[in-house]
Design a protein around this motif. Structure first.
Motif, mmCIF file in Angstrom:
data_model
loop_
_atom_site.group_PDB
_atom_site.id
_atom_site.type_symbol
_atom_site.label_atom_id
_atom_site.label_comp_id
_atom_site.label_asym_id
_atom_site.label_seq_id
_atom_site.Cartn_x
_atom_site.Cartn_y
_atom_site.Cartn_z
ATOM 1 N N MET A 91 10.390 15.136 22.282
ATOM 2 C CA MET A 91 9.969 13.915 21.980
ATOM 3 C C MET A 91 10.273 13.073 23.385
ATOM 4 S SD MET A 91 11.301 12.256 18.576
ATOM 5 C CE MET A 91 13.185 12.710 18.415
ATOM 6 N N ASN A 92 9.177 12.304 23.700
ATOM 7 C CA ASN A 92 9.703 11.356 24.778
ATOM 8 C C ASN A 92 10.543 10.097 24.551
ATOM 9 O OD1 ASN A 92 7.947 9.136 23.803
ATOM 10 N ND2 ASN A 92 6.179 9.935 24.897
ATOM 11 N N TYR A 93 10.875 9.338 25.559
ATOM 12 C CA TYR A 93 11.859 8.400 25.327
ATOM 13 C C TYR A 93 11.352 7.279 24.177
ATOM 14 C CZ TYR A 93 14.216 10.307 29.283
ATOM 15 O OH TYR A 93 14.768 11.384 30.093
ATOM 16 N N GLN A 94 10.232 6.945 24.369
ATOM 17 C CA GLN A 94 9.506 6.080 23.441
ATOM 18 C C GLN A 94 9.500 6.546 22.071
ATOM 19 O OE1 GLN A 94 7.996 2.596 24.044
ATOM 20 N NE2 GLN A 94 8.387 2.988 21.990
ATOM 21 N N GLN A 95 9.321 7.959 22.111
ATOM 22 C CA GLN A 95 9.263 8.415 20.495
ATOM 23 C C GLN A 95 10.769 8.675 20.002
ATOM 24 O OE1 GLN A 95 7.243 11.902 21.875
ATOM 25 N NE2 GLN A 95 5.495 11.504 20.868
ATOM 26 N N GLN A 96 11.588 8.740 20.714
ATOM 27 C CA GLN A 96 13.124 8.568 20.387
ATOM 28 C C GLN A 96 13.465 7.397 19.805
ATOM 29 O OE1 GLN A 96 15.918 10.601 23.164
ATOM 30 N NE2 GLN A 96 14.212 11.908 24.000
ATOM 31 N N ASP A 139 11.456 5.143 18.996
ATOM 32 C CA ASP A 139 10.636 4.677 17.598
ATOM 33 C C ASP A 139 11.325 5.521 16.395
ATOM 34 O OD1 ASP A 139 8.964 3.432 19.208
ATOM 35 O OD2 ASP A 139 7.159 4.849 19.019
ATOM 36 N N ARG A 140 11.707 6.954 16.786
ATOM 37 C CA ARG A 140 12.695 7.655 15.646
ATOM 38 C C ARG A 140 13.841 6.916 15.193
ATOM 39 N NH1 ARG A 140 13.035 10.633 11.495
ATOM 40 N NH2 ARG A 140 14.893 12.182 11.623
ATOM 41 N N ALA A 199 12.761 3.783 13.318
ATOM 42 C CA ALA A 199 12.223 4.042 11.897
ATOM 43 C C ALA A 199 13.566 4.611 11.281
ATOM 44 C CB ALA A 199 11.142 5.111 11.999
ATOM 45 N N LEU A 200 14.402 5.097 11.488
ATOM 46 C CA LEU A 200 15.401 5.276 10.645
ATOM 47 C C LEU A 200 16.300 4.385 10.117
ATOM 48 C CD1 LEU A 200 17.150 8.633 12.533
ATOM 49 C CD2 LEU A 200 15.987 8.632 10.323
ATOM 50 N N THR A 201 16.279 3.564 10.978
ATOM 51 C CA THR A 201 17.053 2.142 11.005
ATOM 52 C C THR A 201 16.515 1.477 9.800
ATOM 53 O OG1 THR A 201 17.955 2.065 12.850
ATOM 54 C CG2 THR A 201 18.045 -0.055 11.813
ATOM 55 N N GLU A 202 15.293 1.190 9.855
ATOM 56 C CA GLU A 202 14.175 0.690 8.801
ATOM 57 C C GLU A 202 14.455 1.156 7.816
ATOM 58 O OE1 GLU A 202 12.491 -2.471 9.256
ATOM 59 O OE2 GLU A 202 13.668 -2.553 10.967
ATOM 60 N N GLU A 203 14.266 2.606 7.593
ATOM 61 C CA GLU A 203 14.394 3.115 6.421
ATOM 62 C C GLU A 203 15.644 2.990 5.623
ATOM 63 O OE1 GLU A 203 13.356 7.840 4.678
ATOM 64 O OE2 GLU A 203 14.253 7.289 6.502
ATOM 65 N N ARG A 254 20.838 -2.709 18.558
ATOM 66 C CA ARG A 254 22.309 -2.334 18.207
ATOM 67 C C ARG A 254 22.293 -0.701 17.485
ATOM 68 N NH1 ARG A 254 21.356 -6.982 18.435
ATOM 69 N NH2 ARG A 254 22.469 -8.605 19.788
ATOM 70 N N PRO A 255 21.532 -0.549 16.465
ATOM 71 C CA PRO A 255 21.635 0.711 15.798
ATOM 72 C C PRO A 255 21.042 1.662 16.815
ATOM 73 C CG PRO A 255 20.331 -0.838 14.443
ATOM 74 C CD PRO A 255 21.134 -1.491 15.456
ATOM 75 N N ILE A 256 19.799 1.503 17.383
ATOM 76 C CA ILE A 256 19.229 2.195 18.182
ATOM 77 C C ILE A 256 20.191 2.724 19.529
ATOM 78 C CG2 ILE A 256 17.536 2.616 20.153
ATOM 79 C CD1 ILE A 256 15.628 0.653 18.460
ATOM 80 N N LEU A 257 20.956 1.665 20.005
ATOM 81 C CA LEU A 257 22.064 1.991 20.883
ATOM 82 C C LEU A 257 22.971 3.148 20.267
ATOM 83 C CD1 LEU A 257 22.583 -1.271 22.747
ATOM 84 C CD2 LEU A 257 21.812 0.794 23.973
ATOM 85 N N THR A 258 23.514 2.572 19.224
ATOM 86 C CA THR A 258 24.582 3.634 18.458
ATOM 87 C C THR A 258 24.003 4.957 18.373
ATOM 88 O OG1 THR A 258 25.184 1.756 17.107
ATOM 89 C CG2 THR A 258 25.950 3.945 16.373
ATOM 90 N N MET A 259 22.734 5.197 17.857
ATOM 91 C CA MET A 259 22.169 6.379 17.800
ATOM 92 C C MET A 259 21.826 7.148 18.985
ATOM 93 S SD MET A 259 19.705 6.091 14.636
ATOM 94 C CE MET A 259 19.384 4.457 14.450
ATOM 95 N N LEU A 260 21.355 6.482 20.208
ATOM 96 C CA LEU A 260 21.269 6.993 21.465
ATOM 97 C C LEU A 260 22.619 7.435 22.188
ATOM 98 C CD1 LEU A 260 18.350 4.975 23.044
ATOM 99 C CD2 LEU A 260 18.260 7.110 21.809
ATOM 100 N N PHE A 261 23.663 6.980 21.618
ATOM 101 C CA PHE A 261 24.870 7.163 22.310
ATOM 102 C C PHE A 261 25.325 8.314 21.706
ATOM 103 C CE2 PHE A 261 25.078 3.297 24.909
ATOM 104 C CZ PHE A 261 25.644 3.867 26.259
ATOM 105 N N CYS A 262 25.172 8.428 20.315
ATOM 106 C CA CYS A 262 25.811 9.531 19.434
ATOM 107 C C CYS A 262 24.890 10.879 20.036
ATOM 108 C CB CYS A 262 25.183 9.423 18.083
ATOM 109 S SG CYS A 262 25.911 11.051 17.006
ATOM 110 N N GLN A 263 23.690 10.674 20.593
ATOM 111 C CA GLN A 263 22.829 11.825 21.064
ATOM 112 C C GLN A 263 23.470 12.148 22.344
ATOM 113 O OE1 GLN A 263 18.635 10.872 22.005
ATOM 114 N NE2 GLN A 263 18.159 12.719 20.651
#
Lengths: 298, 298
Positions: free
Chosen positions: A1-6, A8-9, A12-16, A43-52
């Motif tokens: 996955m490129n960065y935009q796709q990460q 977006d993922r 999408a996880l957050t919205e769901e 904020r949730p995107i940052l949380t997930m990216l930092f987890c990664q």
């Protein structure tokens, strides 16, 4: 996955996840209305990216991130109330109290704050060993960021202030509490989400805090520039309200050009801070996100 | 110590702890004003007495109890707002928004909710072994009680309702959420405070929940009787506002005499529930407290 796709993922996880919460009638309807009113989910995107970045999977940061987003949403609902900023529009839609009335909007915010802590504290593991403490640590970080030393304190000084125009130092101190504190919590909680499953180097927490501080400043300065230079259609909210209210902003203190330079500088410092962490995953997407936000047009 | 002395001791511990919080200026001043405006401190007293009944010391339940009291105080500040119950007096003093304005009162409530979770999550141990999870468990109980399924949901139905008079069943369901949920949390959190240090029988949690449910009902019915039969001076708040607002209360549904019988019955059921727990300490003071509250005149 490129960065935009990460990204977006993670979005999408957050919205769901958020769409699965508060499906009932009554108060839940108002909570859901504001929660699903189309934020950027930074904020949730940052949380997930930092987890990664710390060595985990995006998904492992999802629940902590959604807790932060609930807390952020409650603060927006209350900030929009007539007794606070008195805003009718948020993200191009009528604000919560315009649709449901002030009483319900106040309660919806209150209930979302409780839900934020509930979501973090009951986040599903599988936590292991010392990692079992991760939800409690994350909730503690969130509580500190949300309270009088953080977000609420910042909102107080921003709204009540001392009746005087702010200096650059004051303005930065206010924003650091009002928006910086919660962004720091989002980033740190991502590292903590990973630490619930895996070994994480302590340096990651400090790096996450510093990245968030500079990202938050760049974000706020960019916000002030957009408020001064965009149209209501582009932003989905009334523009020029800051100058109409005679409010001190980064634009009134530094000018549009000075602001653009500061956005570039804080974005650089955010990325530099990341390099001081002992990451087991990739920080590439976090660097890309900082650049992406610096150039955003809404 | 006799029962009155135990209760006085728990009360004094609460006052001392809460007085040590929020000593700053600005928003902290408003938080402190409402927090120190002279409540009965029933919730933290219950938390401490349940910690003692489970086999611990009163002091070991202090911080959890004060977290509950902060949450309770935030709910009072928001309930008093013009967009909610619009009350000018609380415990004989001007309400938070009458002194500090609506904006600050809203923020003071918001910050007190965050502070409640912070206080519970950072409660000092010494927790041992599996007991290390006690603050997280207690904060989880508090989050559930405070949210849309508990206190906020109850306040929503009480304020918004469906425009129809409530049946006895509806009224009890509303109060069970609006005040019962937080009382249950206070009692259960006391047991959890003990379990952070010592072994506690699982039956204590259920017994605490059931005691709290009946105590809460007795308390609410007594409240409605006092509102219908007392003077403003005796209560320290305007009386007769329920009937003036055409609100359905236990008095309108059962009459004053029927209410008095129900207070006696629920007080009996509360004490009976305690006997089903495997306590290592004394439940005497909890029984005495139930009787004491049933006879209160303010």
């Amino acid at each position: 996955m490129n960065y935009q796709q990460q990204m977006d993922r993670a979005y999408a996880l957050t919205e769901e996840y958020l769409a699965s919460c508060f499906q009932g009638e009554g108060l839940e309807k108002a909570m859901r209305y504001s929660l699903m009113a189309g934020g950027k989910r930074i904020r949730p995107i940052l949380t997930m990216l930092f987890c990664q970045a710390a060595g985990g999977e995006l998904e492992e940061g999802l629940e902590f991130g959604c807790g932060v987003e609930m807390l952020h949403t409650y603060s927006l609902i209350h900030d929009d109330l007539p007794c606070m900023d008195n805003d009718d529009l948020r993200r191009g839609k009528p604000t919560c109290h315009k649709v449901f009335g002030e009483c319900v909007a106040t309660l919806a915010g209150d209930a979302l704050q409780a839900a934020a802590f509930r979501t973090v504290l009951f986040a599903k593991g599988p936590w292991s060993g010392e990692g079992a403490a991760a939800p409690a640590l994350a909730a503690g970080v969130l509580a500190e960021a949300a309270g009088v030393q953080g977000m609420c304190g910042g909102q107080y000084w921003d709204t009540i202030g001392d009746g005087q125009p702010h200096s650059l130092e004051d303005l930065t101190a206010i924003h650091d509490k009002k928006t910086g504190a919660l962004l720091r919590a989002a980033c740190v909680m991502g590292v903590l989400a990973c630490s619930g499953h895996r070994e994480v180097d302590d340096s990651c927490i400090d790096a996450a805090r510093e990245y968030a501080t500079h990202l938050g400043l760049a974000f706020q300065i960019r916000d002030d520039v957009l408020d001064a230079t965009s149209t209501t259609e582009e932003l989905g909210k009334p523009v020029g309200s800051d100058s109409a209210n005679g409010k001190t902003t980064y634009v009134t203190l530094l000018g549009v050009e000075g602001c653009r330079e500061q956005v570039v500088e804080h974005t650089r410092l955010a990325k530099e801070a990341l390099e001081r962490g002992g990451w087991r995953g990739s920080i590439g997407c976090l660097c890309w996100l900082a650049d992406h936000l610096a150039q955003r047009s809404n």
